[in-house]
Design a protein around this motif. Structure first.
Motif, PDB file in Angstrom:
ATOM      1  N   MET A  19       2.249  25.386  40.635  1.00  0.00           N
ATOM      2  CA  MET A  19       1.404  24.139  40.197  1.00  0.00           C
ATOM      3  C   MET A  19      -0.072  24.499  39.582  1.00  0.00           C
ATOM      4  N   LEU A  20      -0.644  25.375  40.251  1.00  0.00           N
ATOM      5  CA  LEU A  20      -1.945  25.652  40.043  1.00  0.00           C
ATOM      6  C   LEU A  20      -1.866  26.467  38.743  1.00  0.00           C
ATOM      7  N   VAL A  21      -0.832  27.458  38.546  1.00  0.00           N
ATOM      8  CA  VAL A  21      -0.609  28.408  37.207  1.00  0.00           C
ATOM      9  C   VAL A  21      -0.243  27.501  36.132  1.00  0.00           C
ATOM     10  N   ARG A  22       0.661  26.557  36.289  1.00  0.00           N
ATOM     11  CA  ARG A  22       0.967  25.387  35.232  1.00  0.00           C
ATOM     12  C   ARG A  22      -0.458  24.724  34.789  1.00  0.00           C
ATOM     13  N   SER A  23      -1.222  24.325  35.854  1.00  0.00           N
ATOM     14  CA  SER A  23      -2.527  23.518  35.470  1.00  0.00           C
ATOM     15  C   SER A  23      -3.323  24.683  34.701  1.00  0.00           C
ATOM     16  N   ALA A  24      -3.357  25.700  35.079  1.00  0.00           N
ATOM     17  CA  ALA A  24      -4.361  26.536  34.460  1.00  0.00           C
ATOM     18  C   ALA A  24      -3.646  26.825  32.888  1.00  0.00           C
ATOM     19  N   ARG A  25      -2.562  26.929  32.556  1.00  0.00           N
ATOM     20  CA  ARG A  25      -1.911  26.983  31.384  1.00  0.00           C
ATOM     21  C   ARG A  25      -2.344  25.715  30.451  1.00  0.00           C
ATOM     22  N   SER A  26      -2.037  24.720  30.783  1.00  0.00           N
ATOM     23  CA  SER A  26      -2.341  23.373  30.228  1.00  0.00           C
ATOM     24  C   SER A  26      -3.782  23.017  30.098  1.00  0.00           C
TER      25      SER A  26
END
Length: 408
Positions: free
Chosen positions: A110-117
């Motif tokens: 969820m942190l990786v997805r947030s960083a990507r978005s």
């Protein structure tokens, strides 16, 4: 703490540091080891000094329900491929509500997805509480909203939503409620459907950088095959391997050459499954099989049948020695809270299992407990349960011996 290999051990309770370090690792910076509170310093030192596979961005220490610890090395490319595949499957990036531990791949993703978005996530702190999660959900600001849960969390949220229309509306506001870590029962899926909750069932693990099959269908470039009944996965999200254990890495990650001469790297999941109409159905762990009267019995299949019965949705199936059959199934079930619907009688449970799976799979005993011990990711702690039920049976046996009902 930074190691000779560049690995940075970062406490998960320092959220700002962890998020910043993870973003740096995704951009080619030093690899990160998320460290939850209570971690043994010796474990951190061992990983601190261990050589890392080239390209490591993240080290996730995972302990499955068997209690065997492993440290998985993941590249930035695998983490990014997983995050991008999720957003593609969901119709676009959104804001994530983080209610899972951030030292596990489910929380980290969820942190990786947030960083990507580029969209900041919202966090739910402390032990899981449905009211706290729903309150945090009300603070989300993005148009698209996502949350990732384990089945026990979803069950508690649905229980609240069944009594509170406002809670149900908050759950319906999520564009996807991603649930993984364990099988999602048919009853739980039906409850989501009736409440209008957008459930997405996730299958994956740390070795695949998180979920890579949603609702039975591969996402991104994931490929699935079944070999000797085992689910095997390929694609860009595969881990680099296990740190300090080349033998385990070689056994779990295998490379095959296709007819076109191209090599494909596959991960052997250890899960049993089948492909029906191109959709994956996972039936349980290959190592969760006992032999009863010469017949193989899947404990996961027993759980699947039992958990569909009234009052038995939290039951866990274990193997227990038996003087005649060799092994028999024993159930552990949580004591029902006051006011809960009455549990179906054990004799009826036995008949339901007999009708579905045959006589060898019929549970011989059931033991109730206040709580089912669980791992950080929400799965039942099978090792702890096995030790506890063995002590209970030993105590029962000693009591019978003392009463003269059983001989040593």
């Amino acid at each position: 703490m930074t190691s000779p290999t560049g690995l940075r051990a970062i406490p998960t309770d320092d959220r700002a540091w962890l998020v910043a370090a993870l973003q740096d690792a995704l951009s080619g910076g030093a690899p990160v080891l998320p460290v939850p509170p209570g971690t043994d310093d010796a474990v951190v030192r061992e990983l601190h000094d261990a050589p890392l596979p080239a390209g490591t961005a993240l080290v996730v220490r995972t302990s499955g329900s068997s209690g065997i610890p492993k440290a998985v090395a993941l590249s930035a490319a695998a983490l990014i491929a997983s995050a991008d595949a999720t957003h593609e499957a969901f119709g676009g990036p959104g804001q994530w509500l983080v209610a899972l531990p951030t030292h596990l791949i489910s929380g980290i993703q969820m942190l990786v997805r947030s960083a990507r978005s580029g969209i900041d996530p919202v966090f739910v702190d402390g032990s899981f509480d449905p009211a706290a999660l729903l309150a945090a959900a009300e603070t989300m600001t993005a148009e698209r909203r996502y949350v990732s849960l384990v089945p026990v969390q979803l069950t508690r949220l649905l229980d609240r939503a069944a009594e509170d229309p406002a809670a149900a509306e908050t759950l319906r506001r999520f564009d996807a409620v991603l649930v993984g870590g364990q099988a999602v029962s048919l009853a739980l899926r039906q409850r989501c459907h009736e409440l209008g909750v957008t459930l997405k069932r996730s299958y994956g693990m740390t070795e695949t950088a998180g979920g890579c099959v949603y609702d039975g269908v591969e996402i991104g470039d994931t490929r699935v095959r079944i070999r000797a009944g085992e689910v095997q996965l390929a694609g860009a999200t595969l881990a680099l391997g296990y740190i300090g254990d080349p033998e385990l890495t070689a056994a779990a990650f295998v490379t095959d050459t296709g007819r076109d001469g191209r090599e494909t790297r596959w991960y052997r999941t250890g899960d049993a499954g089948e492909l029906l109409g191109g959709m994956l159905t996972v039936t349980g762990r290959i190592d969760r099989v006992l032999i009863s009267g010469g017949i193989n019995v899947s404990l996961d299949e027993v759980e699947r049948v039992v958990r569909e019965l009234t009052g038995w949705d939290g039951a866990v199936a274990l193997a227990a020695p038996h003087p005649e059959w060799g092994e028999r199934v024993t159930l552990v079930a949580p004591i029902l809270p006051p006011g809960a619907q009455e549990r179906l009688a054990f004799d009826e449970v036995r008949e339901a299992v007999r009708a579905s799976l045959g006589v060898a799979a019929v549970p011989e005993w059931v033991t109730e407990t206040e709580t089912i011990p669980r791992l950080a990711g929400g799965k039942p702690d099978l090792a702890a349960l096995g030790e506890w039920i063995a002590r209970v049976r030993d105590s029962f046996r000693e009591t019978r011996r003392a009463a003269g009902e059983e001989h040593a």
